[in-house]
Design an enzyme around this catalytic site. Structure first.
Site, PDB file in Angstrom:
ATOM      1  CB  CYS A  94      -0.850   0.286   1.118  1.00  0.00           C
ATOM      2  SG  CYS A  94      -1.872  -1.656   1.505  1.00  0.00           S
TER       3      CYS A  94
HETATM    4  O1  KQY Z   1      -4.382  -0.882   1.669  1.00  0.00           O
HETATM    5  C1  KQY Z   1      -3.969   0.258   1.035  1.00  0.00           C
HETATM    6  N1  KQY Z   1      -3.610   0.081  -0.144  1.00  0.00           N
HETATM    7  C2  KQY Z   1      -4.220   1.667   1.742  1.00  0.00           C
HETATM    8  C3  KQY Z   1      -4.433   1.456   3.289  1.00  0.00           C
HETATM    9  C4  KQY Z   1      -4.920   3.004   3.751  1.00  0.00           C
HETATM   10  C5  KQY Z   1      -5.033   3.050   4.998  1.00  0.00           C
HETATM   11  C6  KQY Z   1      -5.477   4.425   5.308  1.00  0.00           C
HETATM   12  N2  KQY Z   1      -5.491   4.568   6.990  1.00  0.00           N
END
Ligand code: KQY
Length: 370
Positions: A356
């Site tokens: 992420c």
């Molecule tokens: O899982 C993702 N691609 C992003 C996670 C974002 C979390 C924000 N608090």
């Protein structure tokens, strides 16, 4: 310079490559906001540095950093990591950055999806998100890559592709009314077709239990290579993750991909369950309208949330009881890559993990000289 192109990648002969295809670099964005990251994001910044350094060994990393944190980030990152000033709302460039597409002739462009902080005013994680909405465009300016403005809300973590015509996603996220309420499943598939050049979308039901992104695929499963999918798994039938993963397994085992192949599914154990401790919760500034961090809440930990680098896998160390088994499975999946674990609990506390917080820049095709 980056020009906005008024067509679609499909029409122009571009496709989104699989992450296992070669990269020429990787982008990250620096964590800072104290209502998501404990203790003013200092522990998270250390984790981001460790991820950046692990990737930078074989792919040049660029770190996007606010003016306020520029000097600090510059001083703790290796000189070979490029640090650029950029305003963001938070630090999830998988979701705010561009999705790069390539053609067979040495071309690389980027898709700029609309971003609404994982659900806008209907369960989104913060407001405003205007700086994040501009991140993809800024990255493309710096990369000198032309830009497609996609017509839908979509986060990069909600899609995986095999580079040969297949996309993997979840209904929980892409069909969620808090993203594109006016669009049917068919209309979303048509958009993925036009922008990623995929011919087939394999829909899983839900993402990892308690995932605050509404079930991003990148926390649940990914393509190891065309025809092979890695899936987060638990044998514990009393764990709500068991039902989610069993349903995903059934769908994957009965699916065929865009090339008509059946899929091989490799299971990787879920860590934990991992819960927020009281000490961790107390370090986050409580602010109304942002995601609360409460002691005892379960975090959506997953080993599937790793960076698939050109020569290395950078995966999250999350639980001493399962880290070694996860590394072994990743070594089996990627025998030609070095598998490197990075302590990642601090990233998980912010709501996601290594995949992420990274965005690969695919390498372009090398044209033979005549
Ligand atoms: O899982 C993702 N691609 C992003 C996670 C974002 C979390 C924000 N608090």
């Amino acid at each position: 310079m980056s020009t906005t192109v008024d067509s679609t990648p499909l029409a122009d002969g571009y496709r989104m490559p699989g992450e296992f295809e070669p990269h020429s670099g990787c982008w990250m964005a620096w964590p800072e906001r104290p209502d998501n990251w404990r203790w003013g994001a200092k522990p998270a910044q250390q984790a981001y540095v460790a991820v950046a350094e692990a990737i930078n060994v074989d792919e040049p990393v660029t770190m996007a950093v606010s003016d306020a944190q520029f000097e600090h980030a510059r001083s703790v990152l290796s000189p070979s990591i490029r640090v650029v000033e950029m305003s963001t709302n938070d630090a999830w460039i998988r979701d705010t950055g561009p999705t790069f597409v390539i053609d067979g002739g040495g071309g690389r462009r980027g898709i700029d999806w609309h971003f609404n902080a994982w659900g806008g005013l209907e369960g989104g994680l913060y407001f405003p998100w205007d700086r994040d909405e501009r991140v993809a465009r800024k990255v493309l300016e710096i990369e000198g890559a032309d830009r497609y403005q996609a017509p839908i809300v979509l986060e990069g973590g909600s899609i995986h592709v095999d580079g040969q015509g297949t996309a993997l996603t979840t209904e929980e996220c892409l069909l969620n009314p808090n993203r594109n309420p006016e669009l049917s499943r068919k209309a979303i598939e048509q958009t993925l077709h036009a922008y990623l050049a995929v011919k087939k979308v394999i829909w899983l039901d839900r993402g990892v239990f308690n995932d605050e992104t509404n079930g991003h695929i990148d926390n649940l499963a990914c393509f190891v290579r065309p025809g092979v999918v890695l899936l987060t798994w638990t044998d514990d039938e009393s764990d709500p993750q068991h039902q989610i993963s069993s349903d995903a397994l059934r769908r994957l085992e009965t699916a065929t991909d865009a090339q008509g192949r059946s899929l091989e599914v490799v299971r990787i154990p879920s860590p934990g369950p991992i819960l927020i401790t009281a000490e961790e919760a107390v370090g986050v500034d409580a602010v109304q309208g942002t995601m609360p961090r409460r002691a005892g809440d379960r975090l959506a930990g997953s080993y599937a949330n790793f960076y698939l680098g050109t020569t290395r896998i950078v995966f999250p160390l999350l639980d001493e009881r399962t880290d070694d088994a996860a590394a072994e499975i990743l070594r089996g999946c990627f025998p030609d890559r070095e598998v490197v674990g990075v302590p990642a609990r601090e990233i998980l506390l912010g709501g996601g993990n290594i995949h992420c917080i990274t965005q690969q820049v695919p390498a372009v095709a090398q044209l033979a000289r005549t």
